[in-house]
Design an enzyme around this catalytic site. Structure first.
Site, PDB file in Angstrom:
ATOM      1  N   GLN A   1       0.694   8.613  -5.480  1.00  0.00           N
ATOM      2  CA  GLN A   1      -0.536   9.080  -5.815  1.00  0.00           C
ATOM      3  C   GLN A   1      -0.178   9.859  -5.187  1.00  0.00           C
ATOM      4  OE1 GLN A   1      -4.435   6.969  -4.099  1.00  0.00           O
ATOM      5  NE2 GLN A   1      -4.164   5.559  -6.041  1.00  0.00           N
TER       6      GLN A   1
ATOM      7  N   HIS B   1      -4.166   4.335  14.081  1.00  0.00           N
ATOM      8  CA  HIS B   1      -5.204   3.232  13.927  1.00  0.00           C
ATOM      9  C   HIS B   1      -4.768   1.935  13.460  1.00  0.00           C
ATOM     10  CE1 HIS B   1      -8.570   2.046  12.052  1.00  0.00           C
ATOM     11  NE2 HIS B   1      -8.035   1.656  11.204  1.00  0.00           N
TER      12      HIS B   1
ATOM     13  N   ASN C   1       1.036  -1.263   0.281  1.00  0.00           N
ATOM     14  CA  ASN C   1      -0.116  -0.154   0.427  1.00  0.00           C
ATOM     15  C   ASN C   1       0.371   1.061  -0.118  1.00  0.00           C
ATOM     16  OD1 ASN C   1      -2.290  -0.899  -0.843  1.00  0.00           O
ATOM     17  ND2 ASN C   1      -2.857  -1.427   1.847  1.00  0.00           N
TER      18      ASN C   1
ATOM     19  N   ASP D   1     -12.196   5.631  15.534  1.00  0.00           N
ATOM     20  CA  ASP D   1     -11.542   4.631  16.353  1.00  0.00           C
ATOM     21  C   ASP D   1     -12.756   6.367  18.365  1.00  0.00           C
ATOM     22  OD1 ASP D   1      -9.126   3.443  15.604  1.00  0.00           O
ATOM     23  OD2 ASP D   1      -8.938   5.104  15.235  1.00  0.00           O
TER      24      ASP D   1
HETATM   25  P1  NAX Z   1     -12.331  -2.168  -0.622  1.00  0.00           P
HETATM   26  O1  NAX Z   1     -11.503  -3.154  -0.944  1.00  0.00           O
HETATM   27  O2  NAX Z   1     -13.654  -2.621  -0.919  1.00  0.00           O
HETATM   28  O3  NAX Z   1     -11.948  -1.379  -1.822  1.00  0.00           O
HETATM   29  C1  NAX Z   1     -10.824  -0.491  -1.792  1.00  0.00           C
HETATM   30  C2  NAX Z   1     -11.243  -0.120  -3.209  1.00  0.00           C
HETATM   31  O4  NAX Z   1     -10.022   0.708  -4.341  1.00  0.00           O
HETATM   32  C3  NAX Z   1     -11.480  -1.250  -4.203  1.00  0.00           C
HETATM   33  O5  NAX Z   1     -12.241  -0.866  -4.985  1.00  0.00           O
HETATM   34  C4  NAX Z   1      -9.932  -1.328  -5.337  1.00  0.00           C
HETATM   35  O6  NAX Z   1      -9.522  -1.362  -6.403  1.00  0.00           O
HETATM   36  C5  NAX Z   1      -9.836   0.499  -4.864  1.00  0.00           C
HETATM   37  N1  NAX Z   1      -7.806   0.880  -5.183  1.00  0.00           N
HETATM   38  C6  NAX Z   1      -6.671   0.230  -4.851  1.00  0.00           C
HETATM   39  N2  NAX Z   1      -5.407  -0.015  -5.522  1.00  0.00           N
HETATM   40  C7  NAX Z   1      -5.685   1.291  -5.451  1.00  0.00           C
HETATM   41  C8  NAX Z   1      -5.108   2.452  -6.189  1.00  0.00           C
HETATM   42  N3  NAX Z   1      -3.915   2.285  -6.322  1.00  0.00           N
HETATM   43  N4  NAX Z   1      -5.543   3.154  -6.843  1.00  0.00           N
HETATM   44  C9  NAX Z   1      -7.607   3.784  -6.492  1.00  0.00           C
HETATM   45  N5  NAX Z   1      -7.773   2.709  -5.790  1.00  0.00           N
HETATM   46  C10 NAX Z   1      -7.482   2.000  -5.880  1.00  0.00           C
HETATM   47  O7  NAX Z   1     -11.714  -1.902   0.509  1.00  0.00           O
HETATM   48  P2  NAX Z   1     -12.718  -0.512   1.407  1.00  0.00           P
HETATM   49  O8  NAX Z   1     -13.675  -1.443   2.693  1.00  0.00           O
HETATM   50  O9  NAX Z   1     -13.528   0.495   1.209  1.00  0.00           O
HETATM   51  O10 NAX Z   1     -11.407  -0.229   2.913  1.00  0.00           O
HETATM   52  C11 NAX Z   1     -10.860   0.668   1.662  1.00  0.00           C
HETATM   53  C12 NAX Z   1      -9.852   0.748   3.027  1.00  0.00           C
HETATM   54  O11 NAX Z   1      -9.927   1.271   4.551  1.00  0.00           O
HETATM   55  C13 NAX Z   1      -8.932   0.009   3.447  1.00  0.00           C
HETATM   56  O12 NAX Z   1      -7.361  -0.032   3.141  1.00  0.00           O
HETATM   57  C14 NAX Z   1      -9.240  -0.313   5.069  1.00  0.00           C
HETATM   58  O13 NAX Z   1      -8.263  -1.116   6.051  1.00  0.00           O
HETATM   59  C15 NAX Z   1      -9.133   1.194   5.613  1.00  0.00           C
HETATM   60  N6  NAX Z   1      -9.716   1.349   6.531  1.00  0.00           N
HETATM   61  C16 NAX Z   1      -9.612   2.198   7.046  1.00  0.00           C
HETATM   62  C17 NAX Z   1     -10.189   2.450   8.522  1.00  0.00           C
HETATM   63  C18 NAX Z   1      -9.293   3.990   9.138  1.00  0.00           C
HETATM   64  O14 NAX Z   1     -10.143   3.946  10.109  1.00  0.00           O
HETATM   65  N7  NAX Z   1      -8.538   4.104   9.182  1.00  0.00           N
HETATM   66  C19 NAX Z   1     -11.446   2.237   8.602  1.00  0.00           C
HETATM   67  C20 NAX Z   1     -11.586   1.478   7.913  1.00  0.00           C
HETATM   68  C21 NAX Z   1     -11.301   0.138   6.896  1.00  0.00           C
HETATM   69  O15 NAX Z   1     -10.772  -0.977   8.136  1.00  0.00           O
END
Ligand code: NAX
Length: 327
Positions: free
Chosen positions: A112, A187, A105, A159
């Site tokens: 980006q 986080h 990641n 959180d």
């Molecule tokens: P999803 O897997 O449903 O969505 C992520 C999206 O990002 C996918 O559609 C994927 O195609 C896209 N993606 C991947 N690489 C990319 C790139 N290089 N450029 C543009 N788009 C790209 O995950 P989702 O449930 O939406 O969660 C997204 C992120 O939020 C995860 O990393 C998750 O761990 C994180 N979270 C963070 C939280 C926080 O409090 N900071 C809480 C919620 C969540 O767990």
């Protein structure tokens, strides 16, 4: 009529993206008089799915939605953006260590981060949601040349909100009677959810609840591990509450925090609370006029210090794993 605000959202066809976009377009984030333009980024294989999301946005006929642009090119998505919400990232898969996730990641946030520094508006405000959010924000900020690195933040608000809600439930009061919780640090499960400065109906929450066993054995680990609890129950990670937290984070940053309260944001450490510079760390902040400032002078007991330092050490370890991605 106000000028539209350009909001870039990455990972726009993902789960959180789907819960976020409609709320932004309806006015929940910037208010019900502020037009917005959505600039959505996805990976190429997901562009068709994103097209479907755009069709749905169109079908809502949101009066405040002045335009939608979907792309797989970061420079297009970030062009002239005033607000950038970086959700897009890869989930952790079986057999993947946390350090692997950091690198995979981290690469995204390097690429980006460089792109957005080139083309976003100079006053752009950035929220990183994609995990590991604090370190991803640090990577993106390290590539800031034109933009202010202090405007790169990470999401601790979920959180923070979880802490408020738990305190309210245990105190037997509605959640709007609780203020001033804090999510310190990273986080991750090493964060330190703090109710020692919170207040319930104007009384210190710790005194109000008067149950140190509950605080140490249930409240703190309960907030730290809430994500896993939801994952186990739903079979999927937090989505609606995460999108809501992103809305709250940006709204309060831009429009201001309520008087006599504060919120938690992952921001660049500046030495406050003896957290050295060089990490993005969850602090209590108050926001006014689009600027945040750390709430200073809160008492830190040895119990709190130990937990705040543990979270800092984890962030240092994460930073070491991604040094090669930093600008
Ligand atoms: P999803 O897997 O449903 O969505 C992520 C999206 O990002 C996918 O559609 C994927 O195609 C896209 N993606 C991947 N690489 C990319 C790139 N290089 N450029 C543009 N788009 C790209 O995950 P989702 O449930 O939406 O969660 C997204 C992120 O939020 C995860 O990393 C998750 O761990 C994180 N979270 C963070 C939280 C926080 O409090 N900071 C809480 C919620 C969540 O767990």
């Amino acid at each position: 009529m106000r000028q539209p605000v350009r909001i870039a959202v990455t990972g726009a066809a993902g789960h959180i993206g789907y819960n976020l976009l409609f709320r932004i377009a309806s006015g929940d984030m910037l208010g019900y008089r502020q037009p917005v333009i959505l600039q959505l980024l996805e990976i190429t294989p997901l562009l068709n799915a994103l097209k479907g999301v755009v069709m749905e946005l169109d079908d809502c006929a949101f009066p405040l939605l002045s335009g939608v642009h979907a792309t797989d090119i970061p420079e297009d998505a970030f062009a002239g953006a005033d607000i950038v919400i970086m959700v897009g990232s890869r989930p952790r898969t079986v057999g993947m260590e946390r350090s692997d996730l950091l690198t995979v990641n981290g690469e995204i946030f390097k690429t980006q981060g460089i792109a957005l520094d080139k083309v976003a508006s100079t006053h752009a405000k950035v929220l990183v949601v994609g995990n590991p959010a604090n370190t991803n924000a640090l990577i993106a900020a390290s590539h800031a040349r034109r933009l202010d690195p202090g405007n790169y933040t990470s999401m601790m608000r979920l959180d923070h909100n979880r802490a408020l809600s738990r305190i309210a439930a245990h105190a037997g009061r509605p959640v709007n009677h609780v203020r001033k919780a804090i999510a310190w640090g990273n986080h991750s499960s090493a964060q330190f959810p703090d109710l020692y400065h919170a207040v319930v109906d104007g009384i210190n929450a710790n005194q109000f609840i008067h149950d140190s066993d509950w605080v140490e054995k249930e409240f703190i680990p309960g907030v730290q591990n809430r994500g896993t609890e939801i994952l186990n129950a739903r079979g999927a990670s937090s989505v609606g509450s995460a999108a809501n937290a992103a809305i709250c984070h940006v709204r309060d940053w831009l429009l201001g925090t309520p008087e006599h309260d504060w919120v938690s944001m992952g921001i660049r450490s500046n030495g406050s609370y003896d957290i050295p510079e060089g990490v993005i760390y969850g602090f209590p902040v108050q926001c006014k006029g689009g600027q945040y400032s750390i709430v200073e002078g809160l008492e830190v007991t040895p119990f709190m210090r130990q937990r705040m330092d543990a979270s800092y050490r984890e962030l240092l370890w994460e930073r070491d794993q991604v040094r090669h991605l930093m600008g």
